[in-house]
Design a protein around this motif. Sequence first.
Motif, PDB file in Angstrom:
ATOM      1  N   ALA A 144       0.827  -1.213   0.000  1.00 22.43           N
ATOM      2  CA  ALA A 144       0.000   0.000   0.000  1.00 22.43           C
ATOM      3  C   ALA A 144       0.856   1.256   0.000  1.00 22.43           C
ATOM      4  CB  ALA A 144      -0.926  -0.011   1.214  1.00 22.43           C
ATOM      5  N   ASP A 145       2.016   1.194   0.634  1.00 19.13           N
ATOM      6  CA  ASP A 145       2.908   2.351   0.692  1.00 19.13           C
ATOM      7  C   ASP A 145       3.408   2.766  -0.690  1.00 19.13           C
ATOM      8  OD1 ASP A 145       2.734   2.705   3.409  1.00 19.13           O
ATOM      9  OD2 ASP A 145       4.638   1.716   3.877  1.00 19.13           O
ATOM     10  N   GLN A 146       3.264   1.904  -1.685  1.00 23.57           N
ATOM     11  CA  GLN A 146       3.745   2.209  -3.030  1.00 23.57           C
ATOM     12  C   GLN A 146       2.695   2.899  -3.890  1.00 23.57           C
ATOM     13  OE1 GLN A 146       5.920  -1.357  -4.596  1.00 23.57           O
ATOM     14  NE2 GLN A 146       5.920  -1.987  -2.456  1.00 23.57           N
ATOM     15  N   SER A 147       1.493   3.040  -3.357  1.00 24.48           N
ATOM     16  CA  SER A 147       0.427   3.709  -4.102  1.00 24.48           C
ATOM     17  C   SER A 147       0.478   5.210  -3.864  1.00 24.48           C
ATOM     18  CB  SER A 147      -0.935   3.171  -3.663  1.00 24.48           C
ATOM     19  OG  SER A 147      -1.253   3.631  -2.361  1.00 24.48           O
ATOM     20  N   ALA A 148      -0.374   5.932  -4.582  1.00 25.42           N
ATOM     21  CA  ALA A 148      -0.421   7.391  -4.442  1.00 25.42           C
ATOM     22  C   ALA A 148      -0.876   7.813  -3.052  1.00 25.42           C
ATOM     23  CB  ALA A 148      -1.352   7.975  -5.501  1.00 25.42           C
ATOM     24  N   ASP A 149      -1.544   6.929  -2.343  1.00 27.05           N
ATOM     25  CA  ASP A 149      -1.990   7.245  -0.989  1.00 27.05           C
ATOM     26  C   ASP A 149      -0.884   7.088   0.050  1.00 27.05           C
ATOM     27  OD1 ASP A 149      -4.584   7.746  -1.893  1.00 27.05           O
ATOM     28  OD2 ASP A 149      -5.162   5.630  -1.683  1.00 27.05           O
ATOM     29  N   GLY A 150       0.222   6.460  -0.334  1.00 29.19           N
ATOM     30  CA  GLY A 150       1.315   6.238   0.596  1.00 29.19           C
ATOM     31  C   GLY A 150       2.109   7.500   0.873  1.00 29.19           C
ATOM     32  N   LYS A 151       2.918   7.442   1.918  1.00 31.87           N
ATOM     33  CA  LYS A 151       3.746   8.574   2.326  1.00 31.87           C
ATOM     34  C   LYS A 151       5.237   8.233   2.261  1.00 31.87           C
ATOM     35  CE  LYS A 151       0.419  11.497   3.443  1.00 31.87           C
ATOM     36  NZ  LYS A 151       0.272  12.813   2.746  1.00 31.87           N
ATOM     37  N   VAL A 152       5.567   7.231   1.488  1.00 32.13           N
ATOM     38  CA  VAL A 152       6.951   6.753   1.391  1.00 32.13           C
ATOM     39  C   VAL A 152       7.625   7.340   0.154  1.00 32.13           C
ATOM     40  CG1 VAL A 152       8.420   4.727   1.108  1.00 32.13           C
ATOM     41  CG2 VAL A 152       6.460   4.636   2.648  1.00 32.13           C
ATOM     42  N   PHE A 153       8.832   7.870   0.356  1.00 31.62           N
ATOM     43  CA  PHE A 153       9.542   8.523  -0.733  1.00 31.62           C
ATOM     44  C   PHE A 153       9.993   7.546  -1.817  1.00 31.62           C
ATOM     45  CE2 PHE A 153      13.762  10.308  -2.262  1.00 31.62           C
ATOM     46  CZ  PHE A 153      13.190  11.158  -3.193  1.00 31.62           C
ATOM     47  N   GLY A 154      10.606   6.409  -1.407  1.00 36.24           N
ATOM     48  CA  GLY A 154      11.129   5.558  -2.462  1.00 36.24           C
ATOM     49  C   GLY A 154      11.388   4.124  -2.066  1.00 36.24           C
ATOM     50  N   PHE A 155      11.719   3.331  -3.078  1.00 34.86           N
ATOM     51  CA  PHE A 155      11.910   1.890  -2.924  1.00 34.86           C
ATOM     52  C   PHE A 155      13.097   1.430  -3.757  1.00 34.86           C
ATOM     53  CE2 PHE A 155       7.562   2.825  -1.978  1.00 34.86           C
ATOM     54  CZ  PHE A 155       7.215   1.961  -0.947  1.00 34.86           C
ATOM     55  N   PHE A 156      13.930   0.592  -3.162  1.00 27.77           N
ATOM     56  CA  PHE A 156      15.000  -0.058  -3.910  1.00 27.77           C
ATOM     57  C   PHE A 156      14.407  -1.241  -4.669  1.00 27.77           C
ATOM     58  CE2 PHE A 156      17.408   2.055  -0.536  1.00 27.77           C
ATOM     59  CZ  PHE A 156      18.443   2.632  -1.271  1.00 27.77           C
ATOM     60  N   TYR A 157      14.562  -1.203  -5.975  1.00 28.90           N
ATOM     61  CA  TYR A 157      14.001  -2.257  -6.817  1.00 28.90           C
ATOM     62  C   TYR A 157      14.960  -2.559  -7.963  1.00 28.90           C
ATOM     63  CZ  TYR A 157       9.100  -2.979  -5.354  1.00 28.90           C
ATOM     64  OH  TYR A 157       7.943  -3.349  -4.706  1.00 28.90           O
ATOM     65  N   SER A 158      15.072  -3.825  -8.292  1.00 35.20           N
ATOM     66  CA  SER A 158      15.788  -4.184  -9.509  1.00 35.20           C
ATOM     67  C   SER A 158      14.789  -4.245 -10.658  1.00 35.20           C
ATOM     68  CB  SER A 158      16.519  -5.518  -9.334  1.00 35.20           C
ATOM     69  OG  SER A 158      15.605  -6.576  -9.149  1.00 35.20           O
ATOM     70  N   THR A 159      15.243  -4.753 -11.784  1.00 39.25           N
ATOM     71  CA  THR A 159      14.464  -4.726 -13.015  1.00 39.25           C
ATOM     72  C   THR A 159      13.055  -5.281 -12.856  1.00 39.25           C
ATOM     73  OG1 THR A 159      15.590  -6.791 -13.524  1.00 39.25           O
ATOM     74  CG2 THR A 159      16.478  -4.812 -14.500  1.00 39.25           C
ATOM     75  N   TRP A 160      12.963  -6.505 -12.359  1.00 33.54           N
ATOM     76  CA  TRP A 160      11.662  -7.162 -12.230  1.00 33.54           C
ATOM     77  C   TRP A 160      10.753  -6.404 -11.262  1.00 33.54           C
ATOM     78  CZ3 TRP A 160      10.688  -8.458  -7.241  1.00 33.54           C
ATOM     79  CH2 TRP A 160      11.803  -8.582  -6.397  1.00 33.54           C
ATOM     80  N   GLY A 161      11.335  -5.841 -10.227  1.00 27.97           N
ATOM     81  CA  GLY A 161      10.528  -5.167  -9.214  1.00 27.97           C
ATOM     82  C   GLY A 161       9.852  -3.919  -9.725  1.00 27.97           C
ATOM     83  N   ILE A 162      10.546  -3.170 -10.599  1.00 26.36           N
ATOM     84  CA  ILE A 162       9.983  -1.924 -11.108  1.00 26.36           C
ATOM     85  C   ILE A 162       8.809  -2.199 -12.030  1.00 26.36           C
ATOM     86  CG2 ILE A 162      10.456   0.074 -12.588  1.00 26.36           C
ATOM     87  CD1 ILE A 162      13.350  -0.025 -11.436  1.00 26.36           C
ATOM     88  N   ASN A 163       9.024  -3.074 -13.003  1.00 28.96           N
ATOM     89  CA  ASN A 163       7.965  -3.260 -13.991  1.00 28.96           C
ATOM     90  C   ASN A 163       6.901  -4.251 -13.574  1.00 28.96           C
ATOM     91  OD1 ASN A 163      10.429  -4.970 -14.619  1.00 28.96           O
ATOM     92  ND2 ASN A 163       8.970  -6.004 -15.922  1.00 28.96           N
ATOM     93  N   PHE A 164       7.184  -5.067 -12.555  1.00 29.91           N
ATOM     94  CA  PHE A 164       6.178  -6.005 -12.082  1.00 29.91           C
ATOM     95  C   PHE A 164       5.539  -5.497 -10.795  1.00 29.91           C
ATOM     96  CE2 PHE A 164       8.853  -9.592 -14.139  1.00 29.91           C
ATOM     97  CZ  PHE A 164       8.379  -9.247 -15.380  1.00 29.91           C
ATOM     98  N   THR A 165       6.270  -5.544  -9.712  1.00 33.96           N
ATOM     99  CA  THR A 165       5.698  -5.272  -8.398  1.00 33.96           C
ATOM    100  C   THR A 165       5.313  -3.810  -8.204  1.00 33.96           C
ATOM    101  OG1 THR A 165       7.164  -7.002  -7.574  1.00 33.96           O
ATOM    102  CG2 THR A 165       6.006  -5.683  -5.938  1.00 33.96           C
ATOM    103  N   LEU A 166       6.251  -2.899  -8.446  1.00 37.44           N
ATOM    104  CA  LEU A 166       5.965  -1.481  -8.213  1.00 37.44           C
ATOM    105  C   LEU A 166       4.840  -0.987  -9.100  1.00 37.44           C
ATOM    106  CD1 LEU A 166       6.718   1.133  -6.728  1.00 37.44           C
ATOM    107  CD2 LEU A 166       8.365   1.593  -8.550  1.00 37.44           C
ATOM    108  N   ALA A 167       4.880  -1.338 -10.363  1.00 35.73           N
ATOM    109  CA  ALA A 167       3.827  -0.885 -11.275  1.00 35.73           C
ATOM    110  C   ALA A 167       2.464  -1.408 -10.845  1.00 35.73           C
ATOM    111  CB  ALA A 167       4.132  -1.326 -12.705  1.00 35.73           C
ATOM    112  N   GLY A 168       2.432  -2.652 -10.385  1.00 37.40           N
ATOM    113  CA  GLY A 168       1.164  -3.217  -9.929  1.00 37.40           C
ATOM    114  C   GLY A 168       0.654  -2.559  -8.664  1.00 37.40           C
ATOM    115  N   ASN A 169       1.561  -2.227  -7.754  1.00 36.69           N
ATOM    116  CA  ASN A 169       1.151  -1.613  -6.488  1.00 36.69           C
ATOM    117  C   ASN A 169       0.841  -0.127  -6.634  1.00 36.69           C
ATOM    118  OD1 ASN A 169       1.409  -4.012  -5.036  1.00 36.69           O
ATOM    119  ND2 ASN A 169       3.550  -3.639  -4.542  1.00 36.69           N
ATOM    120  N   ALA A 170       1.536   0.551  -7.552  1.00 43.00           N
ATOM    121  CA  ALA A 170       1.311   1.987  -7.739  1.00 43.00           C
ATOM    122  C   ALA A 170      -0.058   2.270  -8.335  1.00 43.00           C
ATOM    123  CB  ALA A 170       2.398   2.570  -8.636  1.00 43.00           C
TER     124      ALA A 170
END
Length: 461
Positions: free
Chosen positions: A290-316
Motif C-alpha cells: 500500500a505504501d507504493q500507491s499514491a496514498d502512501g507517504k513513502v519517498f522511495g523503494f529499492f528495486y531491480s528490473t523485475w521489481g519496477i515493472n512487475f511489483t511497483l507498477a502493480g502496487n502503484a
Amino acid sequence: MANLKKLMAGAMALCMAGAMFASCGPDKKGGKEKQEKGSDNSANTIRIYTWNDEFKSRLRNYYPEYDKDKSGFSVDADGTEKVGEHEYLKDGKEIVWVTTPSADNAYQNKLDTDLEGQAKSSEKIDMFLVEADYALKYVNGPYAMPISDLGITDADLADQYQYTKDIVTSSDGVLKGVSWQATPGLFAFRRDIAKDVLGTDDPAEVQAAISDWDKFNAVAAQMKEKGYFMLSGYDDSYRTFSNNVSQPWVDGDKNIVIDDNLMKWVDQTKEYTDKGYNNGTSLWADQWSADQSADGKVFGFFYSTWGINFTLAGNAKSNDLYYVCPGPQAYYWGGTWICAAEGTDNKETVADIMKSLTCNKDIMLQITKDTQDYTNNKAGMEELAADFSSEFLGGQNHIAMFVDAAPKIDASKIGPYDQGLNEAFQAAFKDYFTGTVSKDEALANFYTKAKEKYPDLNTPA
C-alpha cells in the motif's frame, strides 16, 4: 523475484504481479508442492521444477516450439494467462511443471530429494530453475549439466552479461546454467514527494541529493520533517547492502561470517526505525504494498528490473507517479537461472529451450518490449536503450540506466547458503528493530536459526 505492467503489450500488462514478483524476490505465499499432471513416459514429457509462474510465462509466450493451441493457451482481458489441463510442445512432448514455493527452503528441499533419486526414477527431471542465493549449491554439485554438454557454445553466450555467467559457474570453471534476465537495481522515488521536499523531481538532481549513504540519510531527515518516510520498512535497503559485501557468508572452513556491510544495514535500519524514517513494514506485507500507491507517504523503494515493472507498477496502480535513479550504491537483486538436470532424456529439447530463451537476441528483445523485463543480451539492451520510453515511469528511459548499471554488478561473493542465511538474518534483526530484543540477542538468535537450517556450518562459541 520479482516479477504488472503498464506496458505496451496488453496481454502481458500488470497481469503477472501476484504470480511473478516472487520470481526474484522471496516467495511468501507458502502452500504445498504442486505437480501438474502429465504422462509417466519420461521421454515424452519435459519435467521442469520451479517455485512460481514466471518461467512458465516466458516459455508459453516466447518459446517458438510451445504449442499454444494444443495447450489451450489464452489470455484474459486483464492479462491473466490460462492453459488447459495439459500443456504441449509442437513435437507432442508434454510439459510437466513441478512447483514448490521457495520460502523456508521448501523448493530446495523438494528439488534436493528428487534430484537425489533421479537415477532410479522413471519420471526424470529435465530442467530446474535456481536463484542467485543458492545457485552455487547446485552448480558445484553433481546434478546440473555443463552447458557445453548441451551443445551451447561460448559464441552463443557471448552477449550475456558476465555476472550472470559467474553466478552459475562452478569452482572448477564449468558453466552450468543460463538466464534470460539481468537484474541491476535502481532507486524508484515518488515524483510528487521529491518536488515537495527537494524542490524537483528531475532524476539527475534527485540522484545528486542521494548519491551516497550520508546524503541519503540527510534526505531521510528532510523527509521526516515534511511528514514522509524515506523507506517503507526494515528490509527495503537490505539487498543494496548485502550485495555489496566484501566476503561470502561462509568461509572456506564453513564458518559463518557476518560482513561489516550487513551490520551497516542493521545500524541504519535501527536508526531509521527509532527516528521514524521508515514506516515499520516488511517486504511483501500488505502495508508495504500500500505504501507504493499514491496514498502512501513513502519517498522511495529499492528495486531491480523485475521489481519496477512487475511489483511497483502493480502496487502503484497509476502512471507518472515514479521516476528512477541509480541511488547511493550499485547493486542487483534476484534473477532466475535455468539448469539442465543430469540424467535428462530430453537433452536436445532442453538445449533448444535454453538457447532460444537466453541466446536469441530477437526473442530477448521482444520479452523486454512486451514486459520491460531487462533481458540478458548486451547488444539488444544497448540497441533498445537508444530510444526507449516507459509509460509507467512517465516516459523515462530506465533501460538506459540498466545498461549503465549492469556492468557494475559484482556477484563474486555469492555462496550456496545465501537464501537461508539472508532470511534468518533479516528475521532475527527485525526483533531488534522493534525493540523486542537487544542487538546481541538478535545476533545470538540468528546463529541459532542458521545452525538449525545448516547444521554443517560453524557459529561462534
